[in-house]
Design a protein around this motif. Structure first.
Motif, short mmCIF file in Angstrom:
data_model
loop_
_atom_site.label_atom_id
_atom_site.label_comp_id
_atom_site.label_asym_id
_atom_site.label_seq_id
_atom_site.Cartn_x
_atom_site.Cartn_y
_atom_site.Cartn_z
N UNK A 68 0.87 -1.01 0.20
CA UNK A 68 0.11 0.06 0.07
C UNK A 68 0.99 1.38 -0.07
N UNK A 69 1.49 1.52 -1.01
CA UNK A 69 2.56 2.61 -0.98
C UNK A 69 2.03 3.82 -0.90
N UNK A 70 0.94 4.20 -1.56
CA UNK A 70 0.22 5.41 -1.35
C UNK A 70 -0.24 5.66 -0.19
N UNK A 71 -0.83 4.85 0.54
CA UNK A 71 -1.22 4.94 1.88
C UNK A 71 -0.15 5.15 2.93
N UNK A 72 0.98 4.25 2.73
CA UNK A 72 1.89 4.74 3.53
C UNK A 72 2.55 5.89 3.53
N UNK A 73 2.77 6.45 2.34
CA UNK A 73 3.32 7.75 2.20
C UNK A 73 2.27 8.73 2.78
N UNK A 74 1.13 8.67 2.46
CA UNK A 74 0.19 9.48 3.00
C UNK A 74 0.12 9.55 4.72
N UNK A 78 1.84 12.20 8.84
CA UNK A 78 1.46 12.55 10.28
C UNK A 78 1.92 11.78 11.18
N UNK A 79 2.72 11.04 10.97
CA UNK A 79 3.47 10.16 12.12
C UNK A 79 4.55 10.99 12.64
N UNK A 117 -5.16 7.83 9.51
CA UNK A 117 -4.28 8.75 8.87
C UNK A 117 -3.75 9.90 9.94
N UNK A 118 -4.79 10.34 10.55
CA UNK A 118 -4.49 11.60 11.56
C UNK A 118 -5.44 11.34 12.69
N UNK A 123 -14.56 13.24 11.51
CA UNK A 123 -14.19 11.93 11.82
C UNK A 123 -12.85 11.32 11.10
N UNK A 124 -12.09 10.31 11.63
CA UNK A 124 -11.06 10.13 11.06
C UNK A 124 -10.99 9.14 9.88
N UNK A 125 -10.04 9.24 8.87
CA UNK A 125 -10.06 8.15 7.94
C UNK A 125 -8.98 7.18 8.20
#
Length: 310
Positions: A68-74, A78-79, A117-118, A123-125
């Motif tokens: 899940x490269x896009x999800x990981x970079x997104x 925030x981390x 993500x955040x 509401x959080x995604x």
């Protein structure tokens, strides 16, 4: 806070709020029982050992990051920078030592949690990522070791982890012996099955359960759990972050416990009451006193002997 009619248990969950709980307990020592510790939802922010970079740490945690490269970079944006576990433990130790009545909490394990993500956005995604259970467990056990060493009671979060929780308690007894049975453990907003709870109750005299309407009333299982639980091991809580709602939320669960257990609800308060005439508030007050006092060593020996006799 000065006009608050109750004493609250203030729980820490992540690095940013350890100081907030500390400040609250310092400002209102007669109104706040502080708890310090790191919740399983934030354990991916903690590194068990030194790491090369922020990204390398989180790739190590999220094994499926490449899927899940896009999800990981997104998510990575925030981390926070990871914190070494030993730094976390040193912080918890210092806070516990500064507050002699403080508990360890809220700590635990959670197999249902997915990383958002955040955390701030509502509401959080949710991301496709979860925190590896072994990572959660390593951080939990390190904190429990500290609780056993310092003799501090624990507020434990356990979600979708029934057998793992049973096995954890068994390991702690072997590892710490009487140091473990001297402290009390509360499985808060307990979602265990009645059968699993009874297994724990029989083998671990230092473990209590508490229930809240916020979490437990979502499922009818909580009434069966109340019915199964020993009258001496049940507690109630609000599990609510809004201070103005805490007292009412707790009272709502008190009434449910009274109904299920068949205990009267006191309309007046007597200093001395025969045990057979005790109402729900008296029962819960006595249980809370037993929880706070700890030192369940003698009960542990009785339970072991009874088990062998059977």
């Amino acid at each position: 806070m000065d006009n608050l009619p109750i004493i609250i248990g203030a729980m820490s969950t992540l690095q940013a709020d350890q100081g907030l709980v500390r400040d609250l307990a310092t400002a209102f020592p007669d109104k706040v029982v502080p708890s310090f510790g790191y919740h399983p939802w934030f354990t991916h922010w903690i590194a068990l050992a030194s790491y090369e970079s922020k990204e390398s740490h989180y790739r190590h945690i999220f094994k499926d990051a490449d899927e899940h490269p896009e999800a990981f970079q997104k998510l990575l944006v925030h981390l926070p920078e990871p914190v070494i576990l030993q730094t976390i433990l040193d912080d918890v130790r210092q806070n516990l030592m500064n507050f002699p009545s403080a508990m360890l909490g809220e700590v635990g394990i959670d197999k249902a949690f997915r990383v958002p993500y955040d955390y701030i956005t509502s509401p959080g995604e949710l991301t496709p990522f979860t925190v590896p259970f072994e990572h959660q467990l390593a951080i939990l056990e390190a904190q429990l070791d500290l609780a056993a060493e310092l003799g501090r009671n624990v507020s434990l979060h356990s979600v979708k982890s029934q057998m793992a929780t049973v096995e954890l308690f068994d390991r702690m007894v072997v590892k710490h012996g009487e140091q473990w049975t001297k402290i009390s453990i509360d499985i808060h907003s307990c979602g265990l099955s009645p059968q699993t709870w009874l297994s724990i109750e029989r083998r671990h005299p230092n473990v209590f359960l508490s229930l809240s309407t916020v979490i437990n009333s979502r499922s009818p299982n909580h009434r069966a759990l109340i019915a199964a639980c020993s009258s001496r091991r049940i507690l109630v809580e609000s599990d609510c972050h809004k201070i103005e709602d805490c007292a009412q939320r707790t009272w709502d669960m008190v009434l449910i416990v009274a109904e299920v257990k068949g205990w009267p609800v006191e309309s007046s308060w007597e200093e001395v009451v025969d045990e057979s005439q005790q109402g729900v508030v008296r029962h819960l007050e006595n249980n809370w006193k037993d929880f706070v006092q700890g030192n369940h060593v003698g009960l542990s020996k009785i339970i072991k002997r009874t088990t062998r006799e059977r």
